[in-house]
Design a protein around this motif. Structure first.
Motif, PDB file in Angstrom:
ATOM      1  N   LEU A   1      23.046 -48.735  85.358  1.00  0.00           N
ATOM      2  CA  LEU A   1      22.957 -48.177  83.998  1.00  0.00           C
ATOM      3  C   LEU A   1      24.402 -47.834  83.496  1.00  0.00           C
ATOM      4  CD1 LEU A   1      19.958 -46.210  84.078  1.00  0.00           C
ATOM      5  CD2 LEU A   1      20.014 -48.204  83.011  1.00  0.00           C
ATOM      6  N   ALA A   2      25.269 -47.501  84.232  1.00  0.00           N
ATOM      7  CA  ALA A   2      26.646 -47.023  83.661  1.00  0.00           C
ATOM      8  C   ALA A   2      27.277 -48.384  83.209  1.00  0.00           C
ATOM      9  CB  ALA A   2      27.442 -46.625  84.864  1.00  0.00           C
ATOM     10  N   ILE A   3      27.009 -49.728  83.927  1.00  0.00           N
ATOM     11  CA  ILE A   3      27.719 -50.750  83.699  1.00  0.00           C
ATOM     12  C   ILE A   3      27.061 -51.526  82.369  1.00  0.00           C
ATOM     13  CG2 ILE A   3      28.446 -53.097  84.477  1.00  0.00           C
ATOM     14  CD1 ILE A   3      28.526 -51.844  87.328  1.00  0.00           C
ATOM     15  N   PHE A   4      25.678 -51.567  82.636  1.00  0.00           N
ATOM     16  CA  PHE A   4      25.306 -52.317  81.278  1.00  0.00           C
ATOM     17  C   PHE A   4      24.468 -51.540  80.452  1.00  0.00           C
ATOM     18  CE2 PHE A   4      24.693 -54.894  85.465  1.00  0.00           C
ATOM     19  CZ  PHE A   4      24.916 -56.023  85.189  1.00  0.00           C
ATOM     20  N   GLY A   5      24.573 -50.311  80.609  1.00  0.00           N
ATOM     21  CA  GLY A   5      24.177 -49.521  79.220  1.00  0.00           C
ATOM     22  C   GLY A   5      22.762 -49.038  79.411  1.00  0.00           C
ATOM     23  N   SER A   6      22.420 -48.040  78.790  1.00  0.00           N
ATOM     24  CA  SER A   6      21.268 -47.288  78.888  1.00  0.00           C
ATOM     25  C   SER A   6      19.975 -47.882  77.945  1.00  0.00           C
ATOM     26  CB  SER A   6      21.438 -45.704  78.465  1.00  0.00           C
ATOM     27  OG  SER A   6      22.452 -45.183  79.517  1.00  0.00           O
ATOM     28  N   ASP A   7      19.942 -49.250  77.749  1.00  0.00           N
ATOM     29  CA  ASP A   7      19.050 -49.635  77.022  1.00  0.00           C
ATOM     30  C   ASP A   7      17.769 -49.590  77.895  1.00  0.00           C
ATOM     31  OD1 ASP A   7      17.155 -52.291  75.995  1.00  0.00           O
ATOM     32  OD2 ASP A   7      18.321 -51.301  74.521  1.00  0.00           O
ATOM     33  N   MET A   8      16.288 -49.725  77.202  1.00  0.00           N
ATOM     34  CA  MET A   8      15.126 -49.400  77.936  1.00  0.00           C
ATOM     35  C   MET A   8      14.959 -50.479  78.841  1.00  0.00           C
ATOM     36  SD  MET A   8      11.353 -48.383  76.574  1.00  0.00           S
ATOM     37  CE  MET A   8      11.227 -49.790  75.746  1.00  0.00           C
ATOM     38  N   LYS A   9      15.096 -51.704  78.379  1.00  0.00           N
ATOM     39  CA  LYS A   9      14.956 -52.900  79.363  1.00  0.00           C
ATOM     40  C   LYS A   9      15.558 -52.772  80.556  1.00  0.00           C
ATOM     41  CE  LYS A   9      18.292 -55.896  76.904  1.00  0.00           C
ATOM     42  NZ  LYS A   9      18.404 -57.251  75.806  1.00  0.00           N
ATOM     43  N   TYR A  10      17.110 -52.427  80.529  1.00  0.00           N
ATOM     44  CA  TYR A  10      17.849 -52.186  81.798  1.00  0.00           C
ATOM     45  C   TYR A  10      17.365 -51.373  82.736  1.00  0.00           C
ATOM     46  CZ  TYR A  10      21.183 -55.379  79.293  1.00  0.00           C
ATOM     47  OH  TYR A  10      21.889 -56.139  78.583  1.00  0.00           O
ATOM     48  N   MET A  11      16.768 -50.325  82.074  1.00  0.00           N
ATOM     49  CA  MET A  11      16.038 -49.288  82.778  1.00  0.00           C
ATOM     50  C   MET A  11      14.778 -49.566  83.608  1.00  0.00           C
ATOM     51  SD  MET A  11      14.843 -45.349  81.967  1.00  0.00           S
ATOM     52  CE  MET A  11      16.672 -44.928  81.717  1.00  0.00           C
ATOM     53  N   ILE A  12      14.021 -50.390  82.904  1.00  0.00           N
ATOM     54  CA  ILE A  12      12.826 -50.973  83.610  1.00  0.00           C
ATOM     55  C   ILE A  12      13.246 -51.999  84.684  1.00  0.00           C
ATOM     56  CG2 ILE A  12      10.661 -52.458  83.261  1.00  0.00           C
ATOM     57  CD1 ILE A  12      10.542 -51.135  80.291  1.00  0.00           C
ATOM     58  N   MET A  13      14.214 -52.763  84.342  1.00  0.00           N
ATOM     59  CA  MET A  13      14.470 -53.735  85.354  1.00  0.00           C
ATOM     60  C   MET A  13      15.210 -53.022  86.506  1.00  0.00           C
ATOM     61  SD  MET A  13      16.508 -56.528  82.734  1.00  0.00           S
ATOM     62  CE  MET A  13      17.183 -57.577  84.235  1.00  0.00           C
ATOM     63  N   ILE A  14      15.934 -51.989  86.311  1.00  0.00           N
ATOM     64  CA  ILE A  14      16.459 -51.450  87.644  1.00  0.00           C
ATOM     65  C   ILE A  14      15.520 -50.563  88.433  1.00  0.00           C
ATOM     66  CG2 ILE A  14      17.619 -49.562  86.517  1.00  0.00           C
ATOM     67  CD1 ILE A  14      19.164 -51.538  89.503  1.00  0.00           C
TER      68      ILE A  14
ATOM     69  N   ALA B   1       5.490 -50.238  86.984  1.00  0.00           N
ATOM     70  CA  ALA B   1       4.599 -50.493  88.155  1.00  0.00           C
ATOM     71  C   ALA B   1       4.022 -51.862  87.952  1.00  0.00           C
ATOM     72  CB  ALA B   1       3.422 -49.531  87.732  1.00  0.00           C
ATOM     73  N   VAL B   2       3.843 -52.425  86.949  1.00  0.00           N
ATOM     74  CA  VAL B   2       3.389 -53.833  86.860  1.00  0.00           C
ATOM     75  C   VAL B   2       4.624 -54.806  87.370  1.00  0.00           C
ATOM     76  CG1 VAL B   2       2.893 -55.669  85.389  1.00  0.00           C
ATOM     77  CG2 VAL B   2       1.958 -53.345  84.872  1.00  0.00           C
ATOM     78  N   ALA B   3       5.921 -54.242  87.014  1.00  0.00           N
ATOM     79  CA  ALA B   3       6.752 -55.262  87.431  1.00  0.00           C
ATOM     80  C   ALA B   3       7.219 -55.317  88.991  1.00  0.00           C
ATOM     81  CB  ALA B   3       8.068 -55.118  86.905  1.00  0.00           C
TER      82      ALA B   3
ATOM     83  N   SER C   1      11.898 -50.715  93.411  1.00  0.00           N
ATOM     84  CA  SER C   1      10.556 -49.937  93.769  1.00  0.00           C
ATOM     85  C   SER C   1       9.629 -51.002  94.401  1.00  0.00           C
ATOM     86  CB  SER C   1      10.085 -49.401  92.462  1.00  0.00           C
ATOM     87  OG  SER C   1      10.850 -48.379  91.870  1.00  0.00           O
ATOM     88  N   TRP C   2      10.083 -52.244  94.498  1.00  0.00           N
ATOM     89  CA  TRP C   2       9.019 -53.145  95.002  1.00  0.00           C
ATOM     90  C   TRP C   2       8.903 -53.433  96.580  1.00  0.00           C
ATOM     91  CZ3 TRP C   2      10.997 -56.865  97.972  1.00  0.00           C
ATOM     92  CH2 TRP C   2      12.399 -57.018  98.305  1.00  0.00           C
ATOM     93  N   MET C   3       9.731 -52.582  97.181  1.00  0.00           N
ATOM     94  CA  MET C   3       9.641 -52.706  98.830  1.00  0.00           C
ATOM     95  C   MET C   3       8.397 -52.488  99.409  1.00  0.00           C
ATOM     96  SD  MET C   3      12.843 -52.355  97.255  1.00  0.00           S
ATOM     97  CE  MET C   3      13.508 -50.675  97.570  1.00  0.00           C
TER      98      MET C   3
END
Length: 321
Positions: free
Chosen positions: A156-169, A111-113, A174-176
């Protein structure tokens, strides 16, 4: 005789000017929010989940990742295990507490990002207009046309399921809505007289955007950011349920649902507990967002505040009656 004196004193008290300054918009909004029972109950529910997740190490003696194959699928109420254990002997109550950390952290971070990205793009697009507005709005249209779930799964399938990647994607997709909202407000506010006055005295575009216009757009941004928390929690739960979210030894409510689907016939409550937590938190966040929206709506001001404002204007306004 005494009755006449009492009436005269009452009339004099009514005619005496009210020297109290009427409350500001934030104070009125806070008062209206506090009078909303659904919003206040939801605040306490959300605070409860935040507090128990923060103090999880002090509320349970178990490690959420510790496997004990000697005691799998214990029922709720078993001695030492409030909600039983899962298929690997891990304490369900402990995993729920630690899962709340991950799910809430992802929800608020997304939400913040999203608010930061959407506010900046919407502000630039609405203030400058022209080719800047055209470029940014076409980017928004392209992002809205891309299947969000497919893009999340692909990244997530390409870069992995790390939490930082989940937050980024999740923030990236979601910003539109925030951008369109801020742009619409800026298109109205940039024509106001105080903006022209700020330009006349030499205030820079950056100062006008962030010190004047963006501050006057905070109400709808706050409402949409609150509702976005629940959406992010649901998205994280869906991705974890599909096996592309949080991975062991970490845990989240979506991951607990994914693990429980294979043992529904053994113990269906393993799926009920995390699903119920998701339902309660998302409902609480949505009720809070609705309460903030109603509190910030100027068309729903308190009658007492309107009367006090009118009386204050009659007594102190230079324009007379």
């Amino acid at each position: 005789m005494s009755e006449n004196l009492d009436q005269q004193e009452k009339v004099a008290a009514d005619n005496q000017p009210d020297l109290r300054k009427p409350p500001g918009p934030w104070k009125i909004a806070a008062r209206k929010f506090l009078r909303n029972p659904y919003a206040m109950i939801s605040v306490f529910v959300l605070l409860f989940f935040v507090i128990v997740s923060f103090f999880a190490p002090y509320l349970t003696p178990y490690d959420p990742a510790k496997i004990d194959l000697m005691f799998p699928n214990l029922p709720a109420g078993t001695d030492g295990h409030l909600l039983g254990t899962d298929e690997l002997g891990r304490d369900v109550f402990t995993r729920l507490l630690y899962s709340a950390r991950i799910s809430l952290l992802i929800g608020f971070s997304v939400a913040v990002a999203s608010v930061i990205i959407g506010s900046i793009i919407g502000a630039l697009s609405g203030y400058f207009g022209g080719w800047v507005d055209t470029v940014f709005m076409r980017i928004v249209d392209v992002m809205n046309s891309v299947p969000t779930l497919f893009l999340n799964i692909l990244v997530l399938a390409i870069f992995g399921s790390d939490m930082k990647y989940m937050i980024m994607i999740l923030a990236f997709t979601s910003w539109m809505s925030i951008a369109r909202l801020v742009r619409g407000n800026f298109l109205q506010l940039r024509e106001m007289q105080y903006v022209e006055a700020a330009r006349a005295i030499g205030v820079s575009n950056t100062g006008i955007i962030f010190r004047h216009l963006l501050r006057n757009s905070t109400f709808p941004i706050i409402v949409n950011a609150t509702l976005m928390v629940g959406s992010a929690i649901l998205s994280e739960s869906a991705l974890s349920y599909l096996g592309l979210g949080i991975q062991p030894p970490a845990t989240s409510w979506g991951l607990m649902l994914s693990n429980a689907q294979e043992f529904m016939l053994v113990d269906k409550m393993q799926a009920v507990y995390p699903g119920l937590c998701i339902l309660i938190v998302v409902l609480a966040v949505n009720f809070i967002g609705d309460g903030i929206r109603d509190a910030l709506d100027p068309r729903q001001n308190l009658n007492k505040s309107r009367r006090r404002l009118a009386k204050w204007r009659r007594n102190f306004s230079k324009s007379g009656n």
